[in-house]
Design a protein around this motif. Sequence first.
Motif, PDB file in Angstrom:
ATOM      1  N   LEU A  48       0.854  -1.184   0.000  1.00 24.74           N
ATOM      2  CA  LEU A  48       0.000   0.000   0.000  1.00 24.74           C
ATOM      3  C   LEU A  48       0.892   1.236   0.000  1.00 24.74           C
ATOM      4  CD1 LEU A  48      -3.347   0.502   1.624  1.00 24.74           C
ATOM      5  CD2 LEU A  48      -1.619   2.195   2.206  1.00 24.74           C
ATOM      6  N   ASN A  49       0.750   2.069  -1.037  1.00 26.90           N
ATOM      7  CA  ASN A  49       1.568   3.278  -1.136  1.00 26.90           C
ATOM      8  C   ASN A  49       1.333   4.175   0.071  1.00 26.90           C
ATOM      9  OD1 ASN A  49       2.961   2.978  -3.639  1.00 26.90           O
ATOM     10  ND2 ASN A  49       1.058   3.410  -4.738  1.00 26.90           N
ATOM     11  N   ILE A  50       2.414   4.544   0.749  1.00 23.25           N
ATOM     12  CA  ILE A  50       2.256   5.300   1.989  1.00 23.25           C
ATOM     13  C   ILE A  50       2.920   6.669   1.950  1.00 23.25           C
ATOM     14  CG2 ILE A  50       4.314   4.486   3.229  1.00 23.25           C
ATOM     15  CD1 ILE A  50       0.669   4.813   4.578  1.00 23.25           C
ATOM     16  N   ALA A  51       3.858   6.906   1.009  1.00 22.22           N
ATOM     17  CA  ALA A  51       4.510   8.217   1.002  1.00 22.22           C
ATOM     18  C   ALA A  51       5.246   8.477  -0.298  1.00 22.22           C
ATOM     19  CB  ALA A  51       5.491   8.338   2.169  1.00 22.22           C
ATOM     20  N   ARG A  52       5.186   9.717  -0.740  1.00 21.73           N
ATOM     21  CA  ARG A  52       6.083  10.230  -1.777  1.00 21.73           C
ATOM     22  C   ARG A  52       7.236  10.881  -1.034  1.00 21.73           C
ATOM     23  NH1 ARG A  52       5.876  13.432  -6.611  1.00 21.73           N
ATOM     24  NH2 ARG A  52       8.025  13.520  -7.375  1.00 21.73           N
ATOM     25  N   ALA A  53       8.442  10.313  -1.166  1.00 20.64           N
ATOM     26  CA  ALA A  53       9.570  10.730  -0.335  1.00 20.64           C
ATOM     27  C   ALA A  53      10.657  11.463  -1.096  1.00 20.64           C
ATOM     28  CB  ALA A  53      10.176   9.515   0.362  1.00 20.64           C
ATOM     29  N   GLY A  54      10.602  11.470  -2.417  1.00 23.27           N
ATOM     30  CA  GLY A  54      11.620  12.141  -3.212  1.00 23.27           C
ATOM     31  C   GLY A  54      11.161  12.246  -4.649  1.00 23.27           C
ATOM     32  N   ARG A  55      11.998  12.852  -5.485  1.00 21.61           N
ATOM     33  CA  ARG A  55      11.596  13.060  -6.877  1.00 21.61           C
ATOM     34  C   ARG A  55      11.254  11.745  -7.563  1.00 21.61           C
ATOM     35  NH1 ARG A  55      13.963  13.566 -11.955  1.00 21.61           N
ATOM     36  NH2 ARG A  55      16.024  13.030 -11.140  1.00 21.61           N
ATOM     37  N   THR A  56      12.076  10.724  -7.332  1.00 23.23           N
ATOM     38  CA  THR A  56      11.806   9.396  -7.887  1.00 23.23           C
ATOM     39  C   THR A  56      11.888   8.355  -6.775  1.00 23.23           C
ATOM     40  OG1 THR A  56      14.146   9.155  -8.500  1.00 23.23           O
ATOM     41  CG2 THR A  56      12.635   9.965 -10.195  1.00 23.23           C
ATOM     42  N   LYS A  57      11.304   8.682  -5.643  1.00 23.30           N
ATOM     43  CA  LYS A  57      11.347   7.775  -4.489  1.00 23.30           C
ATOM     44  C   LYS A  57      10.002   7.785  -3.785  1.00 23.30           C
ATOM     45  CE  LYS A  57      13.885   8.915  -0.906  1.00 23.30           C
ATOM     46  NZ  LYS A  57      15.082   9.122  -0.053  1.00 23.30           N
ATOM     47  N   SER A  58       9.312   6.650  -3.852  1.00 21.14           N
ATOM     48  CA  SER A  58       8.048   6.479  -3.143  1.00 21.14           C
ATOM     49  C   SER A  58       8.121   5.210  -2.310  1.00 21.14           C
ATOM     50  CB  SER A  58       6.879   6.392  -4.130  1.00 21.14           C
ATOM     51  OG  SER A  58       6.716   7.611  -4.830  1.00 21.14           O
TER      52      SER A  58
END
Length: 363
Positions: free
Chosen positions: A312-322
């Motif tokens: 389950l997607n929980i965070a967008r953490a960087g430009r190309t990091k989720s």
Amino acid sequence: MSQVQTHRKSQTIRLFALSLIVTLCASCLTTSAFAWDQLQPSQLTSGSQIRRAFRSVVSTPRSWTVRVRSNGREASLGAIVEHDGYILTKASQLEGKVTCELSTSERYEAEIIGVDGKLDLALLKIDARDLPTVKWQSVSDPKVGQWVVTPGLSMSPVSVGVLSVTRRNIKPAPGVLGVQIDDAEGGALVKHVMRESGAEEAGLKPGDVILNVAGEDIDSASSLSKFVRKFLPGDRVLVRLLRDEEEINAVVVLTDPQMLIYDRLREMQKKMGGALSRRKTGFSEVLQHDTVLRPEDCGGVIVDLQGKAVGLNIARAGRTKSFAIPANHVIPMIKKLKLKEYAPYDPLKDHKQQTVAADSSSS
């Protein structure tokens, strides 16, 4: 569908997507170097041309995906986890009145049944029956380099990417109010409110004196800093403050300190890839993938090429990091949240409960 048919379907999707990417790249080649700046937005991995290649992957998962709105605005995606209207989503995106829109365009008001602060998960309940539910793949993770797809409500997926890192721990970063403070009689004096912070959004002003946070009396600047460090970015805390000899309350969403300190980094991130999630740390185990997601597109599942939910997607953490919480961590939480082992709290009413939650999360 047989294993042979499933394998052939996966191979077909891989080959089609790869050939499309190669074709697009070849069209932008110059005699000396690859001209990335000649690619149109639709030709990137998150673009419409690539996403259309994965429509068959999300044909079923989109039916158990919902759009969650909070006070009328898009807040997150969600996943239907039980036929009678239980939906899992990202907790820190929610506030106020919550509604859910299904892939059928039906809309329902939702009740928050339970919240787990450590995983940033919330269980919602809508008044619906016989709904399609998530099909989990919890036996094994996708391998690094494999395609992963985020379904939405439309025929095409929200975004497409590949798994970039195997399971890893994301250490917690403390949340901050977003104020510069000094000692004051009976509290902490707000000297400056940082731009785009939770304090600014909540209406705090220079000259305010913070008296209490989440049920904890504040008697100095250091006591405020020490106590707030127990919470995570994205947590909501009730702040009682003194302004013009009048005590008032404000609910502040705590902010990631890095995004306040590095203004240039924040502006660069917005230009290059959009905003990041407020809460993107403090997860015991995540799958890291390079999918480009909006914070409002977290909270729903991420699937493999067989259309099974691997997390389950929980965070967008960087430009190309989720980040995605693995399926075998998510599944046990559904029962616990349904039994209200992790009850939701209202910062305006349940500050004592919130203080207990903060103390336990800091240990």
